[in-house]
Design an enzyme around this catalytic site. Structure first.
Site, PDB file in Angstrom:
ATOM      1  N   SER A   1       0.919  -1.264  -0.065  1.00  0.00           N
ATOM      2  CA  SER A   1       0.031  -0.100  -0.055  1.00  0.00           C
ATOM      3  C   SER A   1       0.773   1.249  -0.072  1.00  0.00           C
ATOM      4  O   SER A   1       1.972   1.378   0.442  1.00  0.00           O
ATOM      5  CB  SER A   1      -0.990  -0.151   1.336  1.00  0.00           C
ATOM      6  OG  SER A   1      -0.354  -0.238   2.349  1.00  0.00           O
TER       7      SER A   1
ATOM      8  N   GLU B   1       1.058   5.792   0.649  1.00  0.00           N
ATOM      9  CA  GLU B   1       0.497   6.988   1.035  1.00  0.00           C
ATOM     10  C   GLU B   1       0.712   8.091   0.423  1.00  0.00           C
ATOM     11  O   GLU B   1       2.129   8.420  -0.108  1.00  0.00           O
ATOM     12  CB  GLU B   1       0.889   7.081   2.732  1.00  0.00           C
ATOM     13  CG  GLU B   1       0.191   8.155   3.301  1.00  0.00           C
ATOM     14  CD  GLU B   1       0.661   8.467   4.743  1.00  0.00           C
ATOM     15  OE1 GLU B   1       0.140   7.175   5.587  1.00  0.00           O
ATOM     16  OE2 GLU B   1       1.353   9.102   5.348  1.00  0.00           O
TER      17      GLU B   1
ATOM     18  N   ASP C   1      -2.758  15.348  14.672  1.00  0.00           N
ATOM     19  CA  ASP C   1      -1.725  16.185  15.269  1.00  0.00           C
ATOM     20  C   ASP C   1      -2.738  17.751  15.602  1.00  0.00           C
ATOM     21  O   ASP C   1      -3.445  17.860  14.840  1.00  0.00           O
ATOM     22  CB  ASP C   1      -0.698  16.616  14.571  1.00  0.00           C
ATOM     23  CG  ASP C   1       0.336  15.578  14.143  1.00  0.00           C
ATOM     24  OD1 ASP C   1       0.503  14.786  15.385  1.00  0.00           O
ATOM     25  OD2 ASP C   1       0.720  15.416  13.156  1.00  0.00           O
TER      26      ASP C   1
ATOM     27  N   ALA D   1      -8.200   8.146  19.301  1.00  0.00           N
ATOM     28  CA  ALA D   1      -8.617   7.278  17.963  1.00  0.00           C
ATOM     29  C   ALA D   1      -9.397   6.321  18.235  1.00  0.00           C
ATOM     30  O   ALA D   1     -10.366   5.881  17.697  1.00  0.00           O
ATOM     31  CB  ALA D   1      -7.429   6.942  17.392  1.00  0.00           C
TER      32      ALA D   1
ATOM     33  N   TYR E   1       2.750   2.336  16.791  1.00  0.00           N
ATOM     34  CA  TYR E   1       4.049   2.841  17.058  1.00  0.00           C
ATOM     35  C   TYR E   1       5.223   1.843  17.742  1.00  0.00           C
ATOM     36  O   TYR E   1       5.243   1.644  18.983  1.00  0.00           O
ATOM     37  CB  TYR E   1       4.072   4.025  18.190  1.00  0.00           C
ATOM     38  CG  TYR E   1       3.099   5.120  17.443  1.00  0.00           C
ATOM     39  CD1 TYR E   1       3.856   6.274  16.611  1.00  0.00           C
ATOM     40  CD2 TYR E   1       1.700   5.053  17.284  1.00  0.00           C
ATOM     41  CE1 TYR E   1       2.973   7.169  15.985  1.00  0.00           C
ATOM     42  CE2 TYR E   1       1.065   5.947  17.105  1.00  0.00           C
ATOM     43  CZ  TYR E   1       1.496   7.174  16.116  1.00  0.00           C
ATOM     44  OH  TYR E   1       0.625   7.904  15.569  1.00  0.00           O
TER      45      TYR E   1
ATOM     46  N   GLN F   1       4.189   3.522  12.437  1.00  0.00           N
ATOM     47  CA  GLN F   1       5.226   4.550  12.257  1.00  0.00           C
ATOM     48  C   GLN F   1       6.358   4.089  11.383  1.00  0.00           C
ATOM     49  O   GLN F   1       6.750   2.969  11.606  1.00  0.00           O
ATOM     50  CB  GLN F   1       5.415   5.263  13.110  1.00  0.00           C
ATOM     51  CG  GLN F   1       6.374   6.425  13.139  1.00  0.00           C
ATOM     52  CD  GLN F   1       5.867   7.521  12.256  1.00  0.00           C
ATOM     53  OE1 GLN F   1       6.085   7.465  11.215  1.00  0.00           O
ATOM     54  NE2 GLN F   1       5.321   8.596  12.746  1.00  0.00           N
TER      55      GLN F   1
ATOM     56  N   PHE G   1      11.532  15.265  10.085  1.00  0.00           N
ATOM     57  CA  PHE G   1      10.235  14.181  10.279  1.00  0.00           C
ATOM     58  C   PHE G   1      10.495  13.305  11.356  1.00  0.00           C
ATOM     59  O   PHE G   1       9.649  13.184  12.263  1.00  0.00           O
ATOM     60  CB  PHE G   1      10.151  13.553   9.035  1.00  0.00           C
ATOM     61  CG  PHE G   1       9.456  14.274   7.872  1.00  0.00           C
ATOM     62  CD1 PHE G   1       9.005  15.727   8.129  1.00  0.00           C
ATOM     63  CD2 PHE G   1       9.317  13.645   6.431  1.00  0.00           C
ATOM     64  CE1 PHE G   1       8.486  16.259   6.900  1.00  0.00           C
ATOM     65  CE2 PHE G   1       8.999  14.217   5.449  1.00  0.00           C
ATOM     66  CZ  PHE G   1       8.435  15.622   5.823  1.00  0.00           C
TER      67      PHE G   1
ATOM     68  N   HIS H   1       3.933  -0.894   3.839  1.00  0.00           N
ATOM     69  CA  HIS H   1       3.225   0.449   3.557  1.00  0.00           C
ATOM     70  C   HIS H   1       4.219   1.510   3.385  1.00  0.00           C
ATOM     71  O   HIS H   1       4.672   1.831   4.069  1.00  0.00           O
ATOM     72  CB  HIS H   1       2.135   0.700   4.827  1.00  0.00           C
ATOM     73  CG  HIS H   1       1.315   2.140   4.674  1.00  0.00           C
ATOM     74  ND1 HIS H   1       0.187   2.066   3.682  1.00  0.00           N
ATOM     75  CD2 HIS H   1       1.705   3.450   4.878  1.00  0.00           C
ATOM     76  CE1 HIS H   1      -0.231   3.330   3.713  1.00  0.00           C
ATOM     77  NE2 HIS H   1       0.365   4.146   4.631  1.00  0.00           N
TER      78      HIS H   1
END
Length: 283
Positions: A12, A14, A105, A119, A141, A172, A212, A262
């Site tokens: 997948s 993003e 965020d 969430a 995470y 992540q 990042f 991903h």
């Protein structure tokens, strides 16, 4: 890792919603290149505080119209039950069947997160409102959420999302493969059994990667930092070094039963395609 080995290994990718017509044209080309790999889905991010809500919707619909499943991000921050209900209805009307449900965020200066704090509350609301209309993906995470009080509490928070009705998780990005293996083993001890797909970040820009990683809590091992620092402004060498590191990481993950990969593409096709070519995924 026993739970993960029974799941099909899927790809997948993003994207983030383009801000300009030029960006939209670029993303169309990126999408067409990656679509040849027949991914399970393309996900599209949702800006801080819902700042790209309309652009996310438009991008998702355009991708879906091209014949590959699209999974929009939905976040708690700045969201109300009414507007999430409206968004879910609009996505159902467009044939969208996957959602990435996140806390999101909180933008600087925003005092209130909205009607959803976490969430798991958003996942529960989606399930209550739409039943099984959506396959819900949530975040994981392996190196612990940067705002978590402890690894144990972070794992409990993850389980709450699963118990609320999530179908799969996307991690992540990370560069320490053992962190992923340890996280999956810890999940198995809690009885968590669903695909936990590793998130992969290709390395193309030294300063961007460090920025990042500082924000999201992803650890860059010291040996890797030192290796990247050696190349200075030599971008070609940085890309070649990063390509080798990420290819090796992906191979280890797949060999040990991870349920696919991903890729965080940053709206670029070539860095991801170079890694997948090394792994013998052919378009």
């Amino acid at each position: 890792m026993q739970t993960q080995k029974k799941y099909q290994q899927l790809l997948s990718f993003e994207f983030y919603p383009p801000k300009t017509e030029e960006g939209a044209l670029n993303l169309k080309g990126v999408h067409q290149k990656l679509a040849k790999l027949k991914p399970d889905f393309f996900s599209v991010t949702f800006g801080a505080g819902g700042s790209t809500r309309d652009k996310t919707f438009d991008t998702v619909v355009k991708i879906q119209e091209q014949g590959i499943s699209a999974a929009p991000h939905l976040s708690c921050v700045a969201s109300t039950k009414d507007n999430i209900r409206q968004i879910l209805s609009s996505y159902q009307q467009k044939g969208i069947t996957k959602i990435v449900a996140l806390r999101g965020d909180i933008p600087s200066g925003m005092m209130s997160a909205g009607e959803f704090r976490y969430a798991n509350e958003l996942v529960d609301f989606i399930r209550t409102e739409t039943g099984n209309a959506f396959q819900i993906h949530v975040a994981a995470y392996p190196e612990v959420h940067p705002q978590a009080k402890s690894a144990t509490e972070d794992l409990r928070n993850f389980k709450r999302k699963i118990d609320a009705g999530a179908n799969a998780a996307i991690t992540q990005y990370f560069y320490n493969v053992e962190a992923y293996f340890y996280f999956v083993d810890a999940c198995e001890k809690l009885g968590i059994d669903l695909p936990i797909v590793p998130g992969i970040m290709p390395i193309t820009n030294y300063s961007q990667l460090f920025r990042f990683s500082d924000m999201c809590g992803a650890d860059i091992p010291r040996w890797m930092r030192k290796g990247l620092e050696c190349f200075g402004d030599d971008r070609a060498s940085i890309i070649a070094f990063g390509n080798e590191i990420v290819t090796r990481l992906c191979q280890q993950l797949l060999d040990n039963g991870a349920p696919g990969l991903h890729f965080y593409t940053m709206n670029q096709a070539d860095p991801t395609l170079a890694i997948l070519d090394n792994l013998n995924f052919s378009a």
